[in-house]
Design a protein around this motif. Structure first.
Motif, PDB file in Angstrom:
ATOM      1  N   GLY A  55      58.949  38.482  34.942  1.00 54.25           N
ATOM      2  CA  GLY A  55      59.555  37.870  33.770  1.00 54.25           C
ATOM      3  C   GLY A  55      58.771  38.161  32.501  1.00 54.25           C
ATOM      4  O   GLY A  55      57.544  38.219  32.519  1.00 54.25           O
ATOM      5  N   ALA A  56      59.483  38.351  31.402  1.00 56.26           N
ATOM      6  CA  ALA A  56      58.845  38.659  30.122  1.00 56.26           C
ATOM      7  C   ALA A  56      57.970  37.509  29.631  1.00 56.26           C
ATOM      8  O   ALA A  56      57.044  37.726  28.857  1.00 56.26           O
ATOM      9  N   ASP A  57      58.226  36.304  30.088  1.00 60.13           N
ATOM     10  CA  ASP A  57      57.455  35.148  29.633  1.00 60.13           C
ATOM     11  C   ASP A  57      56.222  34.877  30.493  1.00 60.13           C
ATOM     12  O   ASP A  57      55.469  33.959  30.238  1.00 60.13           O
ATOM     13  N   GLU A  58      55.984  35.708  31.494  1.00 56.40           N
ATOM     14  CA  GLU A  58      54.832  35.514  32.368  1.00 56.40           C
ATOM     15  C   GLU A  58      53.567  36.017  31.676  1.00 56.40           C
ATOM     16  O   GLU A  58      53.500  37.153  31.232  1.00 56.40           O
ATOM     17  N   PRO A  59      52.533  35.171  31.568  1.00 58.95           N
ATOM     18  CA  PRO A  59      51.315  35.587  30.864  1.00 58.95           C
ATOM     19  C   PRO A  59      50.565  36.694  31.608  1.00 58.95           C
ATOM     20  O   PRO A  59      50.483  36.697  32.841  1.00 58.95           O
ATOM     21  N   LEU A  60      50.007  37.624  30.848  1.00 58.25           N
ATOM     22  CA  LEU A  60      49.239  38.716  31.439  1.00 58.25           C
ATOM     23  C   LEU A  60      48.029  38.207  32.211  1.00 58.25           C
ATOM     24  O   LEU A  60      47.616  38.806  33.190  1.00 58.25           O
ATOM     25  N   LEU A  63      49.030  37.580  35.747  1.00 58.91           N
ATOM     26  CA  LEU A  63      49.193  38.833  36.482  1.00 58.91           C
ATOM     27  C   LEU A  63      47.835  39.431  36.848  1.00 58.91           C
ATOM     28  O   LEU A  63      47.641  39.932  37.953  1.00 58.91           O
ATOM     29  N   ALA A  64      46.889  39.388  35.909  1.00 58.82           N
ATOM     30  CA  ALA A  64      45.548  39.924  36.172  1.00 58.82           C
ATOM     31  C   ALA A  64      44.853  39.121  37.267  1.00 58.82           C
ATOM     32  O   ALA A  64      44.236  39.693  38.171  1.00 58.82           O
ATOM     33  N   ASP A  65      44.959  37.791  37.215  1.00 58.61           N
ATOM     34  CA  ASP A  65      44.356  36.939  38.245  1.00 58.61           C
ATOM     35  C   ASP A  65      44.951  37.239  39.621  1.00 58.61           C
ATOM     36  O   ASP A  65      44.230  37.322  40.619  1.00 58.61           O
ATOM     37  N   GLU A  66      46.272  37.427  39.686  1.00 55.14           N
ATOM     38  CA  GLU A  66      46.921  37.748  40.956  1.00 55.14           C
ATOM     39  C   GLU A  66      46.433  39.096  41.494  1.00 55.14           C
ATOM     40  O   GLU A  66      46.222  39.243  42.696  1.00 55.14           O
ATOM     41  N   ALA A  67      46.254  40.075  40.615  1.00 57.08           N
ATOM     42  CA  ALA A  67      45.787  41.395  41.045  1.00 57.08           C
ATOM     43  C   ALA A  67      44.386  41.298  41.645  1.00 57.08           C
ATOM     44  O   ALA A  67      44.102  41.889  42.692  1.00 57.08           O
ATOM     45  N   VAL A  68      43.501  40.549  41.000  1.00 57.24           N
ATOM     46  CA  VAL A  68      42.136  40.379  41.512  1.00 57.24           C
ATOM     47  C   VAL A  68      42.175  39.635  42.852  1.00 57.24           C
ATOM     48  O   VAL A  68      41.496  40.017  43.799  1.00 57.24           O
ATOM     49  N   ASP A  69      43.020  38.600  42.949  1.00 57.36           N
ATOM     50  CA  ASP A  69      43.130  37.850  44.204  1.00 57.36           C
ATOM     51  C   ASP A  69      43.626  38.738  45.342  1.00 57.36           C
ATOM     52  O   ASP A  69      43.142  38.636  46.469  1.00 57.36           O
ATOM     53  N   LYS A  70      44.594  39.622  45.065  1.00 56.41           N
ATOM     54  CA  LYS A  70      45.116  40.525  46.098  1.00 56.41           C
ATOM     55  C   LYS A  70      44.027  41.483  46.576  1.00 56.41           C
ATOM     56  O   LYS A  70      43.909  41.749  47.775  1.00 56.41           O
ATOM     57  N   LEU A  71      43.226  41.993  45.647  1.00 55.37           N
ATOM     58  CA  LEU A  71      42.129  42.889  46.035  1.00 55.37           C
ATOM     59  C   LEU A  71      41.113  42.160  46.897  1.00 55.37           C
ATOM     60  O   LEU A  71      40.651  42.680  47.912  1.00 55.37           O
ATOM     61  N   ARG A  72      40.762  40.950  46.507  1.00 56.99           N
ATOM     62  CA  ARG A  72      39.802  40.169  47.297  1.00 56.99           C
ATOM     63  C   ARG A  72      40.356  39.857  48.683  1.00 56.99           C
ATOM     64  O   ARG A  72      39.636  39.917  49.676  1.00 56.99           O
ATOM     65  N   ALA A  73      41.646  39.520  48.761  1.00 56.28           N
ATOM     66  CA  ALA A  73      42.275  39.184  50.043  1.00 56.28           C
ATOM     67  C   ALA A  73      42.307  40.380  50.988  1.00 56.28           C
ATOM     68  O   ALA A  73      42.343  40.207  52.207  1.00 56.28           O
ATOM     69  N   SER A  74      42.278  41.577  50.428  1.00 61.16           N
ATOM     70  CA  SER A  74      42.310  42.775  51.273  1.00 61.16           C
ATOM     71  C   SER A  74      40.926  43.140  51.801  1.00 61.16           C
ATOM     72  O   SER A  74      40.756  44.176  52.431  1.00 61.16           O
ATOM     73  N   ARG A  91      52.515  39.703  21.281  1.00 61.60           N
ATOM     74  CA  ARG A  91      51.950  41.061  21.314  1.00 61.60           C
ATOM     75  C   ARG A  91      50.515  40.970  21.815  1.00 61.60           C
ATOM     76  O   ARG A  91      49.583  40.954  21.022  1.00 61.60           O
ATOM     77  N   SER A  92      50.344  40.934  23.103  1.00 64.19           N
ATOM     78  CA  SER A  92      48.998  40.797  23.660  1.00 64.19           C
ATOM     79  C   SER A  92      48.593  42.062  24.392  1.00 64.19           C
ATOM     80  O   SER A  92      49.418  42.890  24.734  1.00 64.19           O
ATOM     81  N   ALA A  93      47.314  42.176  24.638  1.00 64.21           N
ATOM     82  CA  ALA A  93      46.775  43.305  25.404  1.00 64.21           C
ATOM     83  C   ALA A  93      46.341  42.793  26.764  1.00 64.21           C
ATOM     84  O   ALA A  93      45.955  41.636  26.910  1.00 64.21           O
ATOM     85  N   ALA A  94      46.386  43.652  27.755  1.00 60.18           N
ATOM     86  CA  ALA A  94      46.016  43.271  29.099  1.00 60.18           C
ATOM     87  C   ALA A  94      44.531  42.940  29.185  1.00 60.18           C
ATOM     88  O   ALA A  94      43.722  43.621  28.564  1.00 60.18           O
ATOM     89  N   PRO A  95      44.187  41.936  29.972  1.00 60.84           N
ATOM     90  CA  PRO A  95      42.761  41.633  30.201  1.00 60.84           C
ATOM     91  C   PRO A  95      42.108  42.808  30.913  1.00 60.84           C
ATOM     92  O   PRO A  95      42.760  43.534  31.663  1.00 60.84           O
TER      93      PRO A  95
END
Length: 98
Positions: A55-60, A63-74, A91-95
């Motif tokens: 969704g366009a309203d989902e904060p970056l 998404l970044a926290d989920e990506a780190v969690d997925k890497l740790r879970a693997s 208009r934000s930039a990715a963490p």
């Protein structure tokens, strides 16, 4: 099982990089993996691509926290080195992370 991307992308690999099967690289959930041998201190530089439509309203930050969690879970040893949030909600930039 290799994943697919929800949108088409096109790119070229830098000199010295080679694409490999995501299954071969142990990244079964990825759609694309490229490696740049040789490994240094046990690490091989890589480009790994996966994606989904969110969704366009989902904060970056979420998404970044989920990506780190997925890497740790693997089972990966993941450390968030630095996180910079810039811009406005519109208009934000990715963490950044490593």
């Amino acid at each position: 099982m290799v994943a697919t991307l929800p949108v088409p992308i096109e790119f070229s690999l830098p000199e010295g990089w080679r694409s490999v099967s995501p299954d071969e690289a142990g990244a079964e959930q990825a759609a694309f993996v490229a490696l740049r041998p040789p490994a240094g201190r046990g690490f091989t530089a890589n480009i790994t691509i996966s994606g989904e439509v969110r969704g366009a309203d989902e904060p970056l930050t979420r998404l970044a926290d989920e990506a780190v969690d997925k890497l740790r879970a693997s089972g990966r040893d993941v450390h968030l080195g630095r996180r910079n949030e810039v811009g406005s909600a519109a208009r934000s930039a990715a963490p950044t992370s490593r």
